[in-house]
Design a protein around this motif. Structure first.
Motif, PDB file in Angstrom:
ATOM      1  N   LEU A  33      84.886 -43.141  57.662  1.00  0.00           N
ATOM      2  CA  LEU A  33      85.326 -43.176  59.051  1.00  0.00           C
ATOM      3  C   LEU A  33      84.857 -41.976  59.856  1.00  0.00           C
ATOM      4  O   LEU A  33      84.441 -42.102  61.005  1.00  0.00           O
ATOM      5  CB  LEU A  33      86.857 -43.271  59.110  1.00  0.00           C
ATOM      6  CG  LEU A  33      87.481 -44.603  58.710  1.00  0.00           C
ATOM      7  CD1 LEU A  33      88.997 -44.484  58.687  1.00  0.00           C
ATOM      8  CD2 LEU A  33      87.055 -45.717  59.661  1.00  0.00           C
ATOM      9  N   LEU A  34      84.948 -40.783  59.263  1.00  0.00           N
ATOM     10  CA  LEU A  34      84.571 -39.569  59.989  1.00  0.00           C
ATOM     11  C   LEU A  34      83.299 -38.942  59.440  1.00  0.00           C
ATOM     12  O   LEU A  34      83.042 -37.761  59.658  1.00  0.00           O
ATOM     13  CB  LEU A  34      85.733 -38.570  59.967  1.00  0.00           C
ATOM     14  CG  LEU A  34      86.872 -38.913  60.946  1.00  0.00           C
ATOM     15  CD1 LEU A  34      88.098 -38.046  60.704  1.00  0.00           C
ATOM     16  CD2 LEU A  34      86.405 -38.756  62.389  1.00  0.00           C
ATOM     17  N   GLN A  35      82.503 -39.774  58.715  1.00  0.00           N
ATOM     18  CA  GLN A  35      81.172 -39.363  58.262  1.00  0.00           C
ATOM     19  C   GLN A  35      81.175 -37.984  57.599  1.00  0.00           C
ATOM     20  O   GLN A  35      80.584 -37.015  58.084  1.00  0.00           O
ATOM     21  CB  GLN A  35      80.186 -39.408  59.428  1.00  0.00           C
ATOM     22  CG  GLN A  35      79.899 -40.812  59.936  1.00  0.00           C
ATOM     23  CD  GLN A  35      79.140 -41.652  58.915  1.00  0.00           C
ATOM     24  OE1 GLN A  35      77.934 -41.540  58.781  1.00  0.00           O
ATOM     25  NE2 GLN A  35      79.861 -42.485  58.161  1.00  0.00           N
ATOM     26  N   VAL A  36      81.859 -37.918  56.463  1.00  0.00           N
ATOM     27  CA  VAL A  36      81.978 -36.669  55.708  1.00  0.00           C
ATOM     28  C   VAL A  36      80.973 -36.679  54.561  1.00  0.00           C
ATOM     29  O   VAL A  36      80.864 -37.674  53.842  1.00  0.00           O
ATOM     30  CB  VAL A  36      83.408 -36.511  55.155  1.00  0.00           C
ATOM     31  CG1 VAL A  36      83.570 -35.169  54.444  1.00  0.00           C
ATOM     32  CG2 VAL A  36      84.434 -36.645  56.269  1.00  0.00           C
ATOM     33  N   ILE A  37      80.233 -35.583  54.379  1.00  0.00           N
ATOM     34  CA  ILE A  37      79.303 -35.507  53.249  1.00  0.00           C
ATOM     35  C   ILE A  37      80.085 -35.110  51.992  1.00  0.00           C
ATOM     36  O   ILE A  37      81.179 -34.526  52.071  1.00  0.00           O
ATOM     37  CB  ILE A  37      78.165 -34.509  53.517  1.00  0.00           C
ATOM     38  CG1 ILE A  37      78.716 -33.093  53.707  1.00  0.00           C
ATOM     39  CG2 ILE A  37      77.338 -34.941  54.706  1.00  0.00           C
ATOM     40  CD1 ILE A  37      77.615 -32.032  53.844  1.00  0.00           C
ATOM     41  N   ALA A  38      79.522 -35.432  50.823  1.00  0.00           N
ATOM     42  CA  ALA A  38      80.219 -35.232  49.551  1.00  0.00           C
ATOM     43  C   ALA A  38      80.690 -33.786  49.325  1.00  0.00           C
ATOM     44  O   ALA A  38      81.838 -33.563  48.917  1.00  0.00           O
ATOM     45  CB  ALA A  38      79.335 -35.690  48.397  1.00  0.00           C
ATOM     46  N   PRO A  39      79.845 -32.759  49.560  1.00  0.00           N
ATOM     47  CA  PRO A  39      80.312 -31.388  49.326  1.00  0.00           C
ATOM     48  C   PRO A  39      81.513 -31.016  50.209  1.00  0.00           C
ATOM     49  O   PRO A  39      82.437 -30.329  49.762  1.00  0.00           O
ATOM     50  CB  PRO A  39      79.085 -30.533  49.660  1.00  0.00           C
ATOM     51  CG  PRO A  39      77.927 -31.446  49.470  1.00  0.00           C
ATOM     52  CD  PRO A  39      78.410 -32.781  49.917  1.00  0.00           C
ATOM     53  N   THR A  40      81.492 -31.462  51.477  1.00  0.00           N
ATOM     54  CA  THR A  40      82.612 -31.160  52.378  1.00  0.00           C
ATOM     55  C   THR A  40      83.869 -31.886  51.929  1.00  0.00           C
ATOM     56  O   THR A  40      84.963 -31.319  51.934  1.00  0.00           O
ATOM     57  CB  THR A  40      82.258 -31.570  53.823  1.00  0.00           C
ATOM     58  OG1 THR A  40      81.102 -30.840  54.243  1.00  0.00           O
ATOM     59  CG2 THR A  40      83.414 -31.274  54.768  1.00  0.00           C
ATOM     60  N   PHE A  41      83.699 -33.137  51.525  1.00  0.00           N
ATOM     61  CA  PHE A  41      84.852 -33.922  51.060  1.00  0.00           C
ATOM     62  C   PHE A  41      85.489 -33.255  49.841  1.00  0.00           C
ATOM     63  O   PHE A  41      86.712 -33.143  49.742  1.00  0.00           O
ATOM     64  CB  PHE A  41      84.430 -35.348  50.720  1.00  0.00           C
ATOM     65  CG  PHE A  41      85.562 -36.218  50.243  1.00  0.00           C
ATOM     66  CD1 PHE A  41      86.415 -36.842  51.152  1.00  0.00           C
ATOM     67  CD2 PHE A  41      85.788 -36.415  48.893  1.00  0.00           C
ATOM     68  CE1 PHE A  41      87.466 -37.641  50.719  1.00  0.00           C
ATOM     69  CE2 PHE A  41      86.830 -37.208  48.440  1.00  0.00           C
ATOM     70  CZ  PHE A  41      87.671 -37.826  49.365  1.00  0.00           C
ATOM     71  N   ALA A  42      84.654 -32.802  48.907  1.00  0.00           N
ATOM     72  CA  ALA A  42      85.175 -32.167  47.692  1.00  0.00           C
ATOM     73  C   ALA A  42      85.879 -30.850  48.012  1.00  0.00           C
ATOM     74  O   ALA A  42      86.924 -30.530  47.431  1.00  0.00           O
ATOM     75  CB  ALA A  42      84.037 -31.936  46.703  1.00  0.00           C
ATOM     76  N   ALA A  43      85.305 -30.081  48.947  1.00  0.00           N
ATOM     77  CA  ALA A  43      85.881 -28.767  49.280  1.00  0.00           C
ATOM     78  C   ALA A  43      87.177 -28.875  50.062  1.00  0.00           C
ATOM     79  O   ALA A  43      88.073 -28.038  49.904  1.00  0.00           O
ATOM     80  CB  ALA A  43      84.856 -27.948  50.069  1.00  0.00           C
ATOM     81  N   TYR A  44      87.318 -29.907  50.896  1.00  0.00           N
ATOM     82  CA  TYR A  44      88.484 -30.013  51.769  1.00  0.00           C
ATOM     83  C   TYR A  44      89.360 -31.229  51.448  1.00  0.00           C
ATOM     84  O   TYR A  44      90.230 -31.591  52.238  1.00  0.00           O
ATOM     85  CB  TYR A  44      88.031 -30.070  53.231  1.00  0.00           C
ATOM     86  CG  TYR A  44      87.427 -28.772  53.691  1.00  0.00           C
ATOM     87  CD1 TYR A  44      88.231 -27.736  54.178  1.00  0.00           C
ATOM     88  CD2 TYR A  44      86.051 -28.551  53.612  1.00  0.00           C
ATOM     89  CE1 TYR A  44      87.685 -26.525  54.580  1.00  0.00           C
ATOM     90  CE2 TYR A  44      85.496 -27.344  54.004  1.00  0.00           C
ATOM     91  CZ  TYR A  44      86.319 -26.332  54.491  1.00  0.00           C
ATOM     92  OH  TYR A  44      85.781 -25.119  54.883  1.00  0.00           O
ATOM     93  N   HIS A  45      89.139 -31.819  50.284  1.00  0.00           N
ATOM     94  CA  HIS A  45      89.969 -32.954  49.856  1.00  0.00           C
ATOM     95  C   HIS A  45      91.443 -32.557  49.848  1.00  0.00           C
ATOM     96  O   HIS A  45      91.809 -31.461  49.402  1.00  0.00           O
ATOM     97  CB  HIS A  45      89.550 -33.408  48.456  1.00  0.00           C
ATOM     98  CG  HIS A  45      90.463 -34.431  47.868  1.00  0.00           C
ATOM     99  ND1 HIS A  45      91.443 -34.110  46.939  1.00  0.00           N
ATOM    100  CD2 HIS A  45      90.578 -35.765  48.093  1.00  0.00           C
ATOM    101  CE1 HIS A  45      92.093 -35.207  46.596  1.00  0.00           C
ATOM    102  NE2 HIS A  45      91.593 -36.220  47.281  1.00  0.00           N
TER     103      HIS A  45
END
Length: 258
Positions: free
Chosen positions: A210-222
């Motif tokens: 939905l908010l176009q998150v890349i994998a590294p950002t998703f992992a860091a801010y999950h």
């Protein structure tokens, strides 16, 4: 006549007759004979009543029934666990249903039936055959019922509202309008959207969800308690808002590509 000093002793009779005549000056009064065990005659009945009560209590065993959830499009383990207040969260739910789900907890397919808990469906006691002592009192059953778990619609409105509730618990800032505005710009509300053409995609980390998150950002801010699947709507929104809060103060401050 008997010899003096040798009075004849009347023959003794056993105390088994129902009545005996007592002299009352010419009239006979019939009196019941109470045996030596008369004071304890009620004991067998009392014991039987207590035994029946104990047996009835043992028979009243709770019958446990399984509570299931049929997976629909957009469902995730974390969402289902919250909806059913599953103890242990999505990890416990996955452990209980691993044989059905498979090795990847992020991939659950519509149509699967998951076991989400148990409930008490009553007792096996038969009221018609239950005997209680006359002096036994039973407290009234509680009429208090637990509050129903909060539910959300399986659409963009429901995903945003659920994400906002999670964010409120974690202290992550953001408003409905701020999230909605950025979602519509980034994915038009499509939770499976993926960008395969920009610089991130070229670098091997395409923007997702939905908010176009890349994998590294998703992992860091999950955000803990949400799904590990970046395409999960609630997990995607909360991770993106967590990132936006760290970099811009709030998702509300984001008005372009971020």
């Amino acid at each position: 006549m008997a010899a003096r000093g040798k009075h004849r002793r009347p023959k003794s009779r056993p105390l088994t007759r129902g009545v005996v005549a007592a002299g009352t000056g010419g009239a006979a009064l019939a009196l019941p004979i109470v045996g030596a065990t008369g004071a304890h005659a009620a004991q067998p009945t009392q014991v039987a009543q207590v035994t029946q009560v104990a047996q009835a209590a043992q028979a009243a065993t709770p019958q446990v029934a399984l509570v299931t959830h049929k997976v629909s499009a957009g469902d995730t383990l974390s969402r289902i666990a919250r909806e059913h207040s599953t103890s242990g969260g999505w990890k416990k739910l996955y452990e209980a249903n691993r044989a059905v789900i498979g090795d990847d907890p992020a991939l659950i397919h519509p149509g699967l039936t998951l076991t989400v808990g148990t409930k008490n469906s009553g007792t096996s006691a038969d009221p018609a055959n239950t005997t209680t002592a006359a002096t036994t009192t039973k407290p009234a059953a509680s009429t208090v019922t637990p509050a129903a778990a909060k539910t959300y619609t399986n659409d963009l409105d429901g995903w945003i509202k659920e994400a906002l509730d999670v964010m409120a618990q974690k202290g992550i800032p953001g408003s409905y309008d701020g999230i909605y505005r950025n979602v519509m710009r980034e994915s038009s509300g499509n939770p499976t959207a993926i960008n395969n053409w920009d610089s991130n995609a070229v670098a091997g980390t395409p923007s997702k969800g939905l908010l176009q998150v890349i994998a590294p950002t998703f992992a860091a801010y999950h955000v803990s308690g949400t799904s590990l699947d970046p395409f999960d709507p609630v997990a995607n929104i909360t991770a993106a808002c967590n990132y936006a809060a760290a970099r811009y103060g709030s998702i509300d401050n984001v008005n372009g590509a971020y």
